[in-house]
Write a protein that holds these residues in place. Structure first.
Motif, PDB file in Angstrom:
ATOM      1  N   SER A 153      -2.996   6.507  -6.693  1.00 50.42           N
ATOM      2  CA  SER A 153      -3.809   7.905  -6.620  1.00 50.42           C
ATOM      3  C   SER A 153      -3.773   8.559  -7.969  1.00 50.42           C
ATOM      4  CB  SER A 153      -2.780   8.804  -5.487  1.00 50.42           C
ATOM      5  OG  SER A 153      -3.370  10.203  -5.695  1.00 50.42           O
ATOM      6  N   TYR A 188      -9.019  -0.647  -4.179  1.00 50.97           N
ATOM      7  CA  TYR A 188      -7.725   0.041  -4.117  1.00 50.97           C
ATOM      8  C   TYR A 188      -6.916  -0.974  -5.001  1.00 50.97           C
ATOM      9  CZ  TYR A 188      -3.351   1.623  -2.786  1.00 50.97           C
ATOM     10  OH  TYR A 188      -2.030   2.213  -2.630  1.00 50.97           O
ATOM     11  N   THR A 203       0.334   4.778   6.739  1.00 49.33           N
ATOM     12  CA  THR A 203       0.543   5.641   6.037  1.00 49.33           C
ATOM     13  C   THR A 203       0.369   7.130   6.353  1.00 49.33           C
ATOM     14  OG1 THR A 203       0.341   4.272   3.769  1.00 49.33           O
ATOM     15  CG2 THR A 203       0.420   6.771   3.428  1.00 49.33           C
ATOM     16  N   TYR A 214       0.052  10.489  -0.453  1.00 53.55           N
ATOM     17  CA  TYR A 214      -1.357  10.153   0.479  1.00 53.55           C
ATOM     18  C   TYR A 214      -2.115  11.467   0.790  1.00 53.55           C
ATOM     19  CZ  TYR A 214      -4.300   8.784   4.222  1.00 53.55           C
ATOM     20  OH  TYR A 214      -5.599   8.389   5.038  1.00 53.55           O
ATOM     21  N   ARG A 229     -10.983   2.682  -1.202  1.00 54.30           N
ATOM     22  CA  ARG A 229     -10.590   1.646   0.116  1.00 54.30           C
ATOM     23  C   ARG A 229     -10.885   0.138  -0.445  1.00 54.30           C
ATOM     24  NH1 ARG A 229     -12.295   6.295   4.337  1.00 54.30           N
ATOM     25  NH2 ARG A 229      -9.907   7.270   4.530  1.00 54.30           N
ATOM     26  N   ALA A 255       5.292   8.461   0.161  1.00 54.95           N
ATOM     27  CA  ALA A 255       3.915   7.968   0.613  1.00 54.95           C
ATOM     28  C   ALA A 255       3.030   8.858   1.132  1.00 54.95           C
ATOM     29  CB  ALA A 255       3.999   6.466   1.380  1.00 54.95           C
ATOM     30  N   TYR A 267       0.644  -1.084  -0.102  1.00 56.13           N
ATOM     31  CA  TYR A 267       0.016  -0.126  -0.212  1.00 56.13           C
ATOM     32  C   TYR A 267       1.089   1.339   0.021  1.00 56.13           C
ATOM     33  CZ  TYR A 267      -3.562   3.435   1.361  1.00 56.13           C
ATOM     34  OH  TYR A 267      -4.345   4.718   1.321  1.00 56.13           O
ATOM     35  N   LEU A 268       1.687   1.301   0.954  1.00 60.13           N
ATOM     36  CA  LEU A 268       2.751   2.315   0.967  1.00 60.13           C
ATOM     37  C   LEU A 268       3.537   2.481  -0.351  1.00 60.13           C
ATOM     38  CD1 LEU A 268       2.477   1.671   4.173  1.00 60.13           C
ATOM     39  CD2 LEU A 268       4.554   3.042   4.418  1.00 60.13           C
ATOM     40  N   ALA A 307      -7.855   8.145  -3.439  1.00 69.49           N
ATOM     41  CA  ALA A 307      -7.698   6.598  -3.631  1.00 69.49           C
ATOM     42  C   ALA A 307      -8.877   5.832  -2.837  1.00 69.49           C
ATOM     43  CB  ALA A 307      -6.580   6.176  -3.480  1.00 69.49           C
ATOM     44  N   GLU A 349      -3.220   1.842   5.193  1.00 69.38           N
ATOM     45  CA  GLU A 349      -3.598   3.208   5.270  1.00 69.38           C
ATOM     46  C   GLU A 349      -3.301   4.008   6.515  1.00 69.38           C
ATOM     47  OE1 GLU A 349      -7.271   6.257   4.187  1.00 69.38           O
ATOM     48  OE2 GLU A 349      -7.610   4.230   3.784  1.00 69.38           O
ATOM     49  N   THR A 376       1.009   3.828  -3.123  1.00 66.28           N
ATOM     50  CA  THR A 376       0.219   5.031  -3.287  1.00 66.28           C
ATOM     51  C   THR A 376       0.161   6.171  -4.159  1.00 66.28           C
ATOM     52  OG1 THR A 376       0.054   4.956  -0.907  1.00 66.28           O
ATOM     53  CG2 THR A 376      -0.196   6.985  -1.595  1.00 66.28           C
TER      54      THR A 376
END
Length: 503
Positions: free
Chosen positions: A88, A258, A314, A359, A254, A355, A80-81, A252, A311, A84
Motif C-alpha cells: 500500500s 500487486y 482481507t 487495507y 490487483r 491488514a 497478501y494479508l 494497491a 483481498e 498489505t
C-alpha cells in the motif's frame, strides 16, 4: 481343451486377480473424508482439490502437482494479508511521485483539494496534507521542525511510527531538531544535546504533516521554517508542490501488478527477522530478495488467484473484525485502529489487525491511534446500519450527531468507497461533497444544537446542506473523526447512534 464351466471359472478368477492390482477400481467409490483419512497404505481421500489416491502410502505425479499448487495458492492468499501495508505505501509513493512530478528528495507534495485528496486511501478532507518520501540508504536525514499546531510523524514502510512530530511528538509543538537513521546505522553516533534521534527499520520512510492551526498565515510560516536534508550537509529549502489538482490513486493494484510491487520493494529493504518465514513462503511463488520478478506461467496463475482471494479475505476481516468488538454497546461503530502501533505483541505479529487498517487506510502514529484526553485523534468507523445490514449506495440514511461532541478541536464525517477505500467519487468537486463536520459552513442544525447528516442518492427536501451523495452500486463507509477527543469519549458517556434508513 478345457470344459466350458472350468473355462468360465478360470476367467472369473483371472478378472478378480487383475482387479486386485487396481486399488482405485473399488476404492474410488469409497473415498475417505479428509478428516477421517488414515494417510496410510492404499486409500482414496476426498480433498478440496479433488481425490488424492494413496498407493502404499505414496501418490502419483498428478496428485503431487495438485498438492504443490494448493500449497502455493494458500501461501499467496496469506502473503497478501501480510504484505498489505508494505504494498500500500509503496503504491502511494510511486503513484503520488509520478502524478506530482516529484524530482528531489526534499520535495513535498501538498494535497488540499478534493481531487488531490481523493487519491489517498481514507484521506481526511478537513486539513491539508504535506507528504515526503525519503530513502535512508543514502544516509540519515535531519529535520529542523518548526513550532506550532501541527500533527505528523515519520513512518517506516510497514507504516509503523518511527516518531511523531509536532503536538504529539517530543517537541510538543515547540519545535526541535530530529535525526532519522536507517536500519543499518548506529543511532548513538548522532546523539547530542537537544537532538531527537530515531531509527527506522526500513530504508524507505514517509514524512507526513497536517497543519492544525486554522490561521492561513501559519502555513506560510511553517514552510519557511521547516528544513530537511542529509546529516552533515547544509540543509536546503524544501520544494512544495502545490495546487496541481490532478486525479491519482494510492489504492494497491490487483492482479500480478500487486506482486510485482511487492517484489520491487523487498529488493529495496533489509529482511527483518520477524519476516523471514514469509520470505520463505514467497520464494516458491517467484518472489525472492535479490532477484527480479519473473514468475513462470504456473506461478502467474497461482499469484492471480491468490491476490484475488487474499483481498476477499482481507475485506472480510475489514468489515467483520473478529478480533475486536464495537466500541459502544448496542451499536456497530468500531475504533478503526484497534491494535498496537508496533504491529506486534509479546506473542504474535498482528497480521489480521494491521491488514484491516492498512487495507482501508494509510499511516499510523501514536497520536492518531493512542490519544489521551485533549490530544491526538480518534477514528470511528461503521459499515452497517441500525438493523445490522451493510450500508448500500441505493438507500438514503440519517446519522444523528449529538450537540456536544467531546472534542477540544473539531469533528468530521468523511465518506469513502468500499471498493477503493478512497474518498467517494460521486461526481463532486468540492470537499464538502465528501465530508461534513463542525467546521462546515452552512450546516443545518436542530433546535437543540444536534446535527442530522444524510448519505444516499438524494437529499431529503430541505436538507441539501447536510447531504453527501452516493452513486451506482459502490458500497460505502465513513470515518467519524474526533480531533483532540475529551473525557466523555473515553468514559463512553458520549455515544454515536447507528445510521438509520430513511428511504
Amino acid at each position: 481343451m478345457l470344459h466350458p464351466k472350468l473355462l468360465w471359472k478360470c476367467s472369473f478368477f483371472a478378472v478378480v486377480a487383475m482387479l486386485s492390482y487396481i486399488p482405485c477400481a473399488f476404492s474410488q467409490d469409497h473415498a475417505a473424508d479428509l478428516t477421517n483419512a488414515k494417510l496410510h497404505g492404499d486409500e482414496v481421500i476426498k480433498t478440496p482439490i479433488g481425490k488424492i489416491e494413496l498407493i502404499n502410502s505414496y501418490f502419483n505425479d498428478d496428485a503431487s502437482q495438485r498438492l504443490f499448487d494448493e500449497l502455493d495458492y494458500q501461501r499467496a492468499c496469506q502473503a497478501y494479508l501480510w504484505s498489505t501495508p508494505l504494498v500500500s505505501i509503496t503504491t502511494w509513493r510511486d503513484n503520488q511521485g509520478k502524478a506530482y512530478d516529484v524530482e528531489n528528495e526534499t520535495d513535498f507534495v501538498v494535497l488540499r483539494s478534493l481531487i488531490e485528496k481523493r487519491g489517498i486511501v481514507t484521506g481526511n478532507l478537513t486539513t491539508p496534507y504535506i507528504f515526503n518520501f525519503s530513502n535512508l540508504k543514502k544516509g540519515p536525514i535531519q529535520i529542523d521542525y518548526p513550532a506550532g499546531q501541527t500533527a505528523g510523524g515519520v513512518l517506516d514502510f510497514w507504516m509503523r511510527p518511527v516518531c511523531d512530530l509536532g503536538l504529539t511528538g517530543p517537541d510538543q509543538g515547540q519545535g526541535a531538531m530530529y535525526v532519522i537513521v536507517g536500519p543499518e546505522e548506529d543511532p548513538s553516533k548522532f546523539q547530542q544535546e537537544g537532538v531527537h534521534v530515531f531509527q527506522s527499520a526500513t530504508n524507505n520512510v514517509l514524512v507526513g504533516i497536517r497543519i492544525l492551526d486554522p490561521d492561513p498565515k501559519y502555513y506560510q510560516t511553517y514552510k519557511s521554517q521547516y528544513q530537511m536534508g542529509r546529516v552533515g550537509v547544509q540543509l536546503k529549502p524544501c520544494r512544495y508542490i502545490e495546487d496541481k489538482n490532478v486525479e491519482w490513486s494510492a489504492t494497491a493494484p490487483r492482479g500480478l501488478a500487486y506482486w510485482e510491487k511487492l517484489s520491487n520493494v523487498i529488493n529495496e529493504e533489509p529482511v527483518r527477522e520477524i519476516n523471514k518465514p514469509w520470505m520463505a513462503m514467497l520464494q516458491p511463488l517467484g518472489i525472492e530478495k535479490g532477484k527480479p520478478f519473473a514468475p513462470n506461467e504456473r506461478q502467474k496463475q497461482i499469484l492471480k488467484k491468490g491476490v484475488a482471494m487474499g483481498e476477499l479475505m482481507t475485506r472480510n476481516i475489514q468489515v467483520n473484525p473478529r478480533y475486536s468488538k464495537p466500541y459502544w454497546d448496542g451499536a456497530h461503530w468500531y475504533k478503526s485502529f484497534d491494535f498496537q502501533v508496533e504491529q506486534e505483541t509479546e506473542n504474535i505479529q498482528q497480521i489480521d489487525e494491521r491488514a484491516t487498517w492498512f487495507y482501508e487506510a494509510v499511516a499510523a502514529t501514536k497520536g492518531m491511534v493512542a490519544p489521551t484526553p485533549g490530544k491526538g485523534q480518534v477514528y470511528m468507523t461503521t459499515k452497517r446500519d441500525r438493523d445490522g445490514n451493510f450500508l448500500r449506495a441505493d438507500k438514503t440514511y440519517r446519522l444523528h450527531v449529538p450537540a456536544e461532541v467531546p472534542v477540544a478541536q473539531f469533528w468530521s464525517v468523511t465518506l469513502y468507497s468500499e471498493n477503493t477505500r478512497r474518498p467517494y467519487d460521486n461526481g463532486g468537486t468540492e470537499l464538502r461533497d465528501d465530508t461534513l463536520g463542525s467546521r462546515s459552513e452552512g450546516l443545518k442544525k436542530n433546535d437543540d444544537g444536534s446535527v442530522d447528516l444524510y448519505i444516499g442518492p438524494q437529499a431529503p427536501q430541505g436538507w441539501e446542506s447536510n447531504h453527501m451523495k452516493t452513486v451506482g452500486d459502490d458500497g460505502w463507509f465513513v470515518y467519524f473523526r474526533l480531533y483532540a477527543p475529551t473525557e466523555p469519549f473515553f468514559d463512553k458517556s458520549f455515544k454515536l447512534q447507528d445510521f438509520e434508513v430513511v428511504e
